[in-house]
Design a protein around this motif. Structure first.
Motif, mmCIF file in Angstrom:
data_model
loop_
_atom_site.group_PDB
_atom_site.id
_atom_site.type_symbol
_atom_site.label_atom_id
_atom_site.label_comp_id
_atom_site.label_asym_id
_atom_site.label_seq_id
_atom_site.Cartn_x
_atom_site.Cartn_y
_atom_site.Cartn_z
ATOM 1 N N GLN A 83 0.808 -1.116 -0.003
ATOM 2 C CA GLN A 83 -0.166 -0.014 0.071
ATOM 3 C C GLN A 83 0.665 1.360 0.067
ATOM 4 O O GLN A 83 0.710 2.224 -0.701
ATOM 5 N N TYR A 84 2.012 1.237 0.867
ATOM 6 C CA TYR A 84 2.772 2.438 0.712
ATOM 7 C C TYR A 84 3.436 2.515 -0.632
ATOM 8 O O TYR A 84 3.623 3.834 -1.153
ATOM 9 N N PHE A 85 3.822 1.506 -1.275
ATOM 10 C CA PHE A 85 4.459 1.607 -2.434
ATOM 11 C C PHE A 85 3.586 2.189 -3.439
ATOM 12 O O PHE A 85 3.853 3.108 -4.348
ATOM 13 N N THR A 86 2.119 1.568 -3.474
ATOM 14 C CA THR A 86 0.968 2.136 -4.165
ATOM 15 C C THR A 86 0.907 3.875 -3.952
ATOM 16 O O THR A 86 0.729 4.442 -5.129
ATOM 17 N N ASP A 87 0.825 4.122 -2.889
ATOM 18 C CA ASP A 87 0.828 5.549 -2.356
ATOM 19 C C ASP A 87 1.789 6.501 -2.964
ATOM 20 O O ASP A 87 1.764 7.500 -3.608
ATOM 21 N N GLU A 88 3.063 5.806 -3.158
ATOM 22 C CA GLU A 88 4.195 6.333 -3.500
ATOM 23 C C GLU A 88 4.075 6.582 -5.056
ATOM 24 O O GLU A 88 4.645 7.745 -5.689
ATOM 25 N N LEU A 89 3.742 5.636 -5.770
ATOM 26 C CA LEU A 89 3.590 5.798 -7.139
ATOM 27 C C LEU A 89 2.553 6.646 -7.652
ATOM 28 O O LEU A 89 2.693 7.404 -8.734
ATOM 29 N N ALA A 90 1.615 7.012 -6.791
ATOM 30 C CA ALA A 90 0.569 7.770 -7.206
ATOM 31 C C ALA A 90 0.920 9.097 -7.249
ATOM 32 O O ALA A 90 0.468 10.089 -7.906
ATOM 33 N N THR A 91 2.237 9.594 -6.601
ATOM 34 C CA THR A 91 2.502 10.720 -6.576
ATOM 35 C C THR A 91 3.626 11.021 -7.920
ATOM 36 O O THR A 91 4.010 12.324 -7.917
ATOM 37 N N PHE A 92 3.911 10.016 -8.579
ATOM 38 C CA PHE A 92 4.697 10.423 -9.782
ATOM 39 C C PHE A 92 3.710 10.938 -10.856
ATOM 40 O O PHE A 92 2.664 10.417 -11.120
ATOM 41 N N ARG A 93 4.113 11.927 -11.277
ATOM 42 C CA ARG A 93 3.398 12.568 -12.353
ATOM 43 C C ARG A 93 3.803 12.035 -13.936
ATOM 44 O O ARG A 93 4.900 11.991 -14.066
ATOM 45 N N ALA A 94 2.666 11.652 -14.375
ATOM 46 C CA ALA A 94 2.758 11.058 -15.646
ATOM 47 C C ALA A 94 2.442 11.525 -16.951
ATOM 48 O O ALA A 94 1.879 11.167 -18.006
ATOM 49 N N GLY A 95 2.425 13.183 -16.824
ATOM 50 C CA GLY A 95 2.069 13.797 -17.841
ATOM 51 C C GLY A 95 0.484 14.269 -18.030
ATOM 52 O O GLY A 95 0.041 14.998 -18.679
ATOM 53 N N LYS A 96 -0.236 13.468 -17.057
ATOM 54 C CA LYS A 96 -1.639 13.857 -16.863
ATOM 55 C C LYS A 96 -1.984 14.465 -15.801
ATOM 56 O O LYS A 96 -1.287 14.278 -14.684
ATOM 57 N N ALA A 97 -2.982 15.170 -15.531
ATOM 58 C CA ALA A 97 -3.358 15.861 -14.389
ATOM 59 C C ALA A 97 -3.741 14.892 -13.311
ATOM 60 O O ALA A 97 -4.881 14.229 -13.691
ATOM 61 N N ASN A 98 -3.166 14.846 -12.110
ATOM 62 C CA ASN A 98 -3.587 13.920 -11.387
ATOM 63 C C ASN A 98 -3.292 14.538 -9.966
ATOM 64 O O ASN A 98 -2.301 14.863 -9.329
ATOM 65 N N PRO A 99 -4.471 14.831 -9.037
ATOM 66 C CA PRO A 99 -4.408 15.491 -7.736
ATOM 67 C C PRO A 99 -3.407 14.820 -6.863
ATOM 68 O O PRO A 99 -3.109 15.247 -5.601
ATOM 69 N N ALA A 100 -3.082 13.471 -7.025
ATOM 70 C CA ALA A 100 -2.289 12.690 -6.103
ATOM 71 C C ALA A 100 -0.917 13.361 -5.865
ATOM 72 O O ALA A 100 -0.264 13.123 -4.915
ATOM 73 N N VAL A 101 -0.424 14.209 -6.872
ATOM 74 C CA VAL A 101 1.025 14.767 -7.101
ATOM 75 C C VAL A 101 1.105 15.612 -5.900
ATOM 76 O O VAL A 101 2.040 15.843 -5.307
ATOM 77 N N PHE A 102 -0.086 16.150 -5.096
ATOM 78 C CA PHE A 102 0.194 16.927 -4.299
ATOM 79 C C PHE A 102 -0.037 16.493 -2.836
ATOM 80 O O PHE A 102 0.202 16.972 -1.690
ATOM 81 N N LEU A 103 0.111 14.818 -2.686
ATOM 82 C CA LEU A 103 -0.181 14.182 -1.487
ATOM 83 C C LEU A 103 0.939 14.685 -0.441
ATOM 84 O O LEU A 103 0.904 14.807 0.764
ATOM 85 N N GLY A 104 2.110 15.005 -0.885
ATOM 86 C CA GLY A 104 3.253 15.375 0.051
ATOM 87 C C GLY A 104 3.501 16.856 0.262
ATOM 88 O O GLY A 104 4.005 17.231 0.792
ATOM 89 N N VAL A 105 2.538 17.595 -0.387
ATOM 90 C CA VAL A 105 2.651 19.067 -0.161
ATOM 91 C C VAL A 105 1.631 19.626 0.978
ATOM 92 O O VAL A 105 0.759 19.230 1.166
#
Length: 188
Positions: free
Chosen positions: A22-44
């Motif tokens: 689950q931690y790994f899944t959450d980390e991958l969600a923060t990777f920006r893949a060129g598409k708009a994804n609100p998960a990139v702000f999880l660490g902000v």
């Protein structure tokens, strides 16, 4: 030695391995893949009245289209503070505000940036695998200690085999998640 305790060890193993995945899944969600994804702000985090607060707790983050994200703070006076936090997080975004919302245009990733992200994802994947293997080692040590305290050898060996099988299953999950993320990042 009680066989129920070995079942407890196996359950603990599964729970810990699930948490690692689950931690790994959450980390991958923060990777920006060129598409708009609100998960990139999880660490902000934003300074909200002297307290570091996650961005998604003081605003709504939406994606009206594949290349745009809108951040609408609950309080308008937070807009400049949120902009500074996004810039400080070094996500590669240039926030723009109109006094009501912060608009972020997601730039297309360059080939070099995509390769860097894949490399970073693989590094996270290896960390997750190491974490799974460490859990396996620790739980097998628990079984060996139980064997010294009177657990029959064949029961101990069976449980070590079950722990190994769980390890293989969870490492396979990590590999599948990593392959999917790598494909997502490299898709233009």
């Amino acid at each position: 030695m009680d066989i129920a305790k070995t079942k407890e060890v196996l359950e603990t193993t599964k729970v810990k391995m699930q948490k690692a995945v689950q931690y790994f899944t959450d980390e991958l969600a923060t990777f920006r893949a060129g598409k708009a994804n609100p998960a990139v702000f999880l660490g902000v985090s934003v300074d909200y009245y002297g307290t570091q607060t996650p961005l998604d707790q003081i605003s709504s983050i939406t994606t009206p289209d594949a290349r745009t994200m809108l951040i609408q703070p609950w309080e308008k006076k937070m807009i400049p503070i949120i902009e500074k936090a996004i810039l400080a997080a070094n996500l590669g975004f240039n926030p723009q505000n109109n006094g009501e919302v912060i608009r972020i245009n997601v730039p297309v990733l360059t080939e070099e940036r995509r390769k860097d992200l894949v490399k970073k994802a693989k590094s996270e994947g290896e960390s997750a695998r190491v974490s799974i293997r460490n859990i396996r080692r620790d739980q097998i040590e628990v079984i060996k200690k139980m064997q010294k305290d009177g657990l029959p050898e064949d029961v101990a060996k069976d449980n070590e085999g079950l722990i190994q099988k769980e390890t293989e299953n969870y490492i396979k999950k990590i590999d599948e998640l990593l392959a999917a993320k790598e494909k997502e990042i490299m898709t233009v």
